[in-house]
Design an enzyme around this catalytic site. Structure first.
Site, short mmCIF file in Angstrom:
data_model
loop_
_atom_site.label_atom_id
_atom_site.label_comp_id
_atom_site.label_asym_id
_atom_site.label_seq_id
_atom_site.Cartn_x
_atom_site.Cartn_y
_atom_site.Cartn_z
N PRO A 257 -0.06 4.67 6.96
CA PRO A 257 -0.59 3.32 7.20
C PRO A 257 -1.91 2.99 6.53
CG PRO A 257 -1.15 4.72 9.05
CD PRO A 257 -0.39 5.59 8.08
N CYS A 258 -2.38 3.82 5.62
CA CYS A 258 -3.74 3.62 5.10
C CYS A 258 -3.90 2.30 4.35
CB CYS A 258 -4.14 4.79 4.20
SG CYS A 258 -3.10 5.00 2.73
N ARG A 259 -2.81 1.69 3.86
CA ARG A 259 -2.91 0.45 3.09
C ARG A 259 -2.44 -0.79 3.87
NH1 ARG A 259 -5.94 1.58 -1.57
NH2 ARG A 259 -5.45 3.71 -2.19
#
Length: 308
Positions: A257-259
Site C-alpha cells: 500500500p505504499c503508493r
C-alpha cells in the site's frame, strides 16, 4: 537472501505499525489517507452497493484491532473468477467499439472505448472453489516491500481521465470468458481459477490494503508461482508480495500500500480541477478500480452500474 530481506522488512513494518499512533483527524482531502472510522464508512458503503463484499471478524481476540469495530475488522469477497492468465491478454483492435452516452444534461455526449465489446460471450456455468481455511506459507522472491517500490500503473489511469467522468468503471474493460468443455460429463462448464479477496486497514500507511488467495480448477490452493501468473508481470513479486495476514493466521498475496495515498490524492486533485468532489465514503469503490491494473484478469469489480 532476498527472502530473508523481505522477512526482515516485513517484521520492521509490523513493529513500525505497533508504534504508529492511530490517525484521529481526517486528512483524506489533503493526503489521500483514511482514519479507521473513515475506513469503516467506506466499507459500509461498499457492502451496501456490492453485497458480494461483507465485513468479517478477526480469527481471535489476539488479532482483533481495538481501533476497529469487533465485527468490522476487514472486508472479504469469495469465489471471484479468474478465467485466464495475464499472459493470455492480447490487444485486438477488432474487438473495440466507441460507446457514446448522453451527458448529464442530455445534450452532450460522452465517448469511451469498450476494448472487448465484440469479444465472445459464454453462458456456461462456473464451477467455484470451496473455502479453504489454511494457506501455504511462502515468501516473495524479490525485494520491493518499501516506499521505493514501483507505483501501480497509475500514470495511464490518470492520463486517460481517471475519475474525470462520473462513471470511472468505464475504464475497466470486460474480459472475455473462454469456452471449455467438460469431457467427463459432457456438460458445458467453465472450469476456472477463483480467488478470495480481503481488504484491510493498514495502520502504518493509513490506507486500505488488498489481499488475495487463489484456488485452481480442482479447488486446491494455488502455489505462489501459480498466483503470479494472474498478476501483472510488472507487479508480481514486487508490488505484490506474500505476507502474514493481520487478522488471520495465514499467509496471503498482498498489494503493497505504499503508493495508495499518493494515487488517491492525485485523483482527488484531478476531480477538484474539474469542479467535482470525491466523498470519503466512495474511497473503496475507487480503490477497487485502480488496483485492477495490478490484477487485470481477476473479475472482482461488480460496481459497473454505480455512479460515483
Amino acid at each position: 537472501m532476498d527472502n530473508l530481506v523481505n522477512q526482515l522488512k516485513s517484521t520492521a513494518l509490523s513493529v513500525g505499525e505497533m508504534f504508529t499512533p492511530v490517525l484521529k483527524e481526517s486528512k483524506f482531502k489533503e493526503t489521500g489517507v483514511l482514519t479507521p472510522e473513515e475506513f469503516v464508512v467506506a466499507g459500509d458503503h461498499l457492502v451496501h452497493h456490492c453485497p458480494t463484499w461483507q465485513w468479517s471478524r478477526a480469527i481471535d481476540a489476539k488479532h482483533t484491532k481495538e481501533y476497529l469495530p469487533e465485527n468490522k475488522q476487514f472486508l472479504i469477497t469469495k469465489h471471484v473468477p479468474c478465467y485466464r492468465r495475464c499472459s493470455q491478454m492480447h490487444y485486438d483492435s477488432n474487438l473495440e467499439k466507441i460507446i457514446k452516452e448522453d451527458g448529464d444534461n442530455g445534450d452532450a455526449q460522452d465517448e469511451w472505448v469498450d476494448t472487448h465489446h465484440f469479444a465472445p460471450e459464454t453462458t456456461q456455468k462456473v464451477e467455484h472453489a470451496d473455502v479453504v481455511e489454511k494457506a501455504p506459507v511462502s515468501n516473495a522472491d524479490d525485494d520491493d516491500d518499501d516506499d521505493e517500490g514501483p507505483p501501480m500503473d497509475m500514470d495511464s489511469f490518470i492520463a486517460s481521465g481517471g475519475l474525470e467522468e462520473e462513471d470511472p468503471n468505464r475504464y475497466i474493460a470486460p474480459i472475455a470468458k473462454p469456452e471449455t468443455q467438460n469431457s467427463t460429463s459432457g456438460d458445458n462448464i467453465v472450469r476456472t481459477r477463483t480467488y478470495d479477496l480481503h481488504i484491510t486497514y493498514d495502520k502504518y500507511y493509513q490506507v486500505p490494503r488488498l489481499w488475495l488467495i487463489g484456488y485452481d480448477e480442482n479447488k486446491q490452493l494455488l502455489k505462489e508461482e501459480q498466483m503470479n501468473e494472474d498478476f501483472s508481470e510488472d507487479h508480481a513479486n514486487k508490488t505484490i508480495t506474500i505476507e502474514n495476514h493481520p487478522f488471520l493466521n495465514i499467509h496471503m498475496a498482498s498489494i503493497h500500500p505504499c503508493r495508495h495515498a499518493e494515487v488517491m490524492k492525485r485523483l482527488i486533485e484531478q476531480l477538484a480541477d474539474n469542479g467535482k468532489e470525491l466523498g470519503v465514503h466512495q474511497y473503496l469503490l475507487v480503490f477497487l478500480k485502480f488496483v485492477q491494473a495490478v490484477i487485470p484478469t481477476i473479475e472482482y469489480d461488480y460496481t459497473r452500474s454505480i455512479q460515483l
